[in-house]
Every structure is written in structure tokens, then in C-alpha cells.
Design a protein around this motif. Structure first.
Motif, short mmCIF file in Angstrom:
data_model
loop_
_atom_site.label_atom_id
_atom_site.label_comp_id
_atom_site.label_asym_id
_atom_site.label_seq_id
_atom_site.Cartn_x
_atom_site.Cartn_y
_atom_site.Cartn_z
N ALA A 218 0.35 -1.50 -0.18
CA ALA A 218 -0.13 0.03 0.25
C ALA A 218 0.33 1.72 0.26
CB ALA A 218 -1.19 0.13 1.65
N GLY A 219 2.19 0.74 1.00
CA GLY A 219 2.84 2.08 0.46
C GLY A 219 3.48 2.55 -0.44
N GLN A 220 3.97 1.53 -0.80
CA GLN A 220 4.92 1.88 -2.49
C GLN A 220 3.06 1.98 -3.94
OE1 GLN A 220 5.90 -2.52 -3.29
NE2 GLN A 220 7.86 -1.73 -2.26
N GLY A 221 2.48 1.53 -3.49
CA GLY A 221 1.31 2.44 -4.40
C GLY A 221 1.03 3.41 -3.97
N HIS A 222 0.68 4.34 -2.98
CA HIS A 222 0.65 5.67 -2.46
C HIS A 222 1.82 6.42 -2.79
CE1 HIS A 222 -0.20 9.03 -0.38
NE2 HIS A 222 0.26 8.60 0.43
N ARG A 223 3.53 6.26 -3.26
CA ARG A 223 4.15 6.73 -3.79
C ARG A 223 4.69 7.16 -4.19
NH1 ARG A 223 6.68 3.78 0.94
NH2 ARG A 223 7.15 2.53 -0.05
N ARG A 224 3.62 6.35 -5.37
CA ARG A 224 3.98 5.68 -6.73
C ARG A 224 2.98 7.09 -7.48
NH1 ARG A 224 6.26 6.21 -11.59
NH2 ARG A 224 4.95 5.60 -12.64
N ARG A 225 1.98 7.26 -6.71
CA ARG A 225 0.59 8.07 -7.35
C ARG A 225 1.04 9.50 -6.88
NH1 ARG A 225 -2.49 3.90 -4.90
NH2 ARG A 225 -3.17 4.76 -3.20
N THR A 226 2.05 9.27 -5.34
CA THR A 226 2.29 11.13 -5.22
C THR A 226 3.33 11.85 -6.78
OG1 THR A 226 1.90 10.47 -3.16
CG2 THR A 226 3.15 11.94 -3.70
N ALA A 227 4.48 10.45 -7.16
CA ALA A 227 5.57 10.64 -8.50
C ALA A 227 4.14 11.15 -8.97
CB ALA A 227 6.35 9.82 -7.64
N ASP A 228 3.31 10.71 -9.80
CA ASP A 228 2.83 10.70 -10.45
C ASP A 228 1.58 11.91 -10.55
OD1 ASP A 228 3.58 8.53 -11.87
OD2 ASP A 228 1.32 6.80 -11.73
N ARG A 229 0.99 11.85 -9.21
CA ARG A 229 0.59 13.37 -8.96
C ARG A 229 1.38 14.63 -9.30
NH1 ARG A 229 -1.26 12.70 -4.56
NH2 ARG A 229 -3.18 11.01 -5.08
N LEU A 230 2.73 14.75 -9.53
CA LEU A 230 3.32 15.71 -8.92
C LEU A 230 4.28 15.87 -10.31
CD1 LEU A 230 5.59 15.30 -6.06
CD2 LEU A 230 4.12 17.16 -6.06
N THR A 231 4.44 14.55 -11.08
CA THR A 231 4.66 14.74 -12.98
C THR A 231 3.50 15.29 -13.47
OG1 THR A 231 5.61 12.90 -12.19
CG2 THR A 231 4.83 13.13 -14.37
N MET A 232 2.27 15.60 -12.83
CA MET A 232 0.87 15.91 -13.43
C MET A 232 1.27 17.57 -13.59
SD MET A 232 -1.66 12.46 -13.16
CE MET A 232 -3.16 13.88 -13.21
N ILE A 233 1.40 17.84 -12.44
CA ILE A 233 0.98 19.39 -12.19
C ILE A 233 2.35 19.45 -12.83
CG2 ILE A 233 1.43 20.49 -10.18
CD1 ILE A 233 -0.06 19.29 -8.15
N ARG A 234 3.30 19.29 -12.75
CA ARG A 234 4.41 19.87 -13.69
C ARG A 234 4.17 19.99 -15.23
NH1 ARG A 234 8.29 16.36 -10.40
NH2 ARG A 234 9.41 18.29 -8.23
N LEU A 235 3.76 18.61 -15.82
CA LEU A 235 3.81 18.61 -17.25
C LEU A 235 1.91 20.01 -17.89
CD1 LEU A 235 3.37 14.85 -18.02
CD2 LEU A 235 4.87 16.70 -18.88
N LYS A 236 1.57 19.77 -16.89
CA LYS A 236 0.11 20.57 -17.25
C LYS A 236 0.72 22.14 -16.66
CE LYS A 236 -3.32 17.72 -14.92
NZ LYS A 236 -5.04 17.54 -14.59
N MET A 237 1.43 22.26 -16.33
CA MET A 237 1.75 23.50 -15.46
C MET A 237 3.08 23.87 -17.15
SD MET A 237 2.46 24.31 -11.91
CE MET A 237 3.26 26.11 -12.18
N ALA A 238 3.58 23.59 -17.62
CA ALA A 238 4.39 23.68 -18.90
C ALA A 238 3.63 23.30 -20.13
CB ALA A 238 5.65 22.11 -19.07
#
Length: 114
Positions: free
Chosen positions: A21-41
Motif C-alpha cells: 500500500a505504501g509503494q502504491g501511495h508513493r507511486r501515485r504521489t509521484a505521478d500527481r507531482l509529475t502531472m502538475i509539472r506537465l500541466k503547468m509546462a
């Protein structure tokens, strides 16, 4: 060890489930941050190009207008969003071609003076 997680009956122990569960949570958090950066760029690049209409944005991203708008404005994480945003950023020339699409790497950095 028994099949399916190390305990008899193929069940996972609580510790194993907690790690997964912790690994899945970390992956989703990383994806969420990547999405924010991509959307802004992507948004910044579209603004700089003067593309504001849904039809123009869709054409620039290679998506139907409604799908492009949803991709750039939705707040809920979806499985393929990172891949779609990376493809859109690459189409706009925002990603380096380093052979690895697992992380967002801007190929140019803009610093604006206030």
C-alpha cells in the motif's frame, strides 16, 4: 514459504499489505507531482503560442478538443494521464529525448523577470 505472499492459504500478511500500500501511495504521489509539472509546462507553452481556443489546443496536443480540455483541467488522477501528458509535452517540444519516459525532464527552462 507458501505461495501468494508467504503465509498459508495464499494470503498476504499485514506487513506485506502495508508495504504494498505504501509503494502504491508513493507511486501515485509521484505521478500527481509529475502531472502538475506537465500541466503547468503545457499551459505555459500554449499561452506563449497564443493558443486559447479548444480547437487550437486540441490540434496542438494531437487530441480532440474536448479530450484535451479534460486532460488539462481534471483534478482526479487517472491511470493513463501521465503518459498522455508526456506525449502532449513531447509533441510541443517540451521533453528531452533521453530514451526514458519515466520522468518529466524539461528541455528548456524559462526564467521570467518580474
Amino acid at each position: 514459504r507458501a505461495e501468494g505472499g508467504g503465509v498459508p492459504g495464499g494470503c498476504f500478511s499485514r506487513a506485506t499489505l502495508s508495504v504494498k500500500a505504501g509503494q502504491g501511495h508513493r507511486r501515485r504521489t509521484a505521478d500527481r507531482l509529475t502531472m502538475i509539472r506537465l500541466k503547468m509546462a503545457i499551459g505555459r507553452e500554449l499561452d506563449e503560442r497564443g493558443l486559447t481556443k479548444p480547437v487550437e489546443i486540441g490540434a496542438a496536443l494531437g487530441l480532440p478538443p474536448a479530450e484535451a480540455a479534460k486532460l488539462l483541467t481534471r483534478h482526479q488522477w487517472r491511470k493513463d494521464d501521465v503518459e498522455q501528458l508526456e506525449a502532449a509535452a513531447a509533441r510541443l517540444g517540451l521533453l528531452e529525448d533521453d530514451g526514458c519516459h519515466s520522468s518529466f525532464t524539461p528541455c528548456r527552462v524559462r526564467i521570467s523577470n518580474p
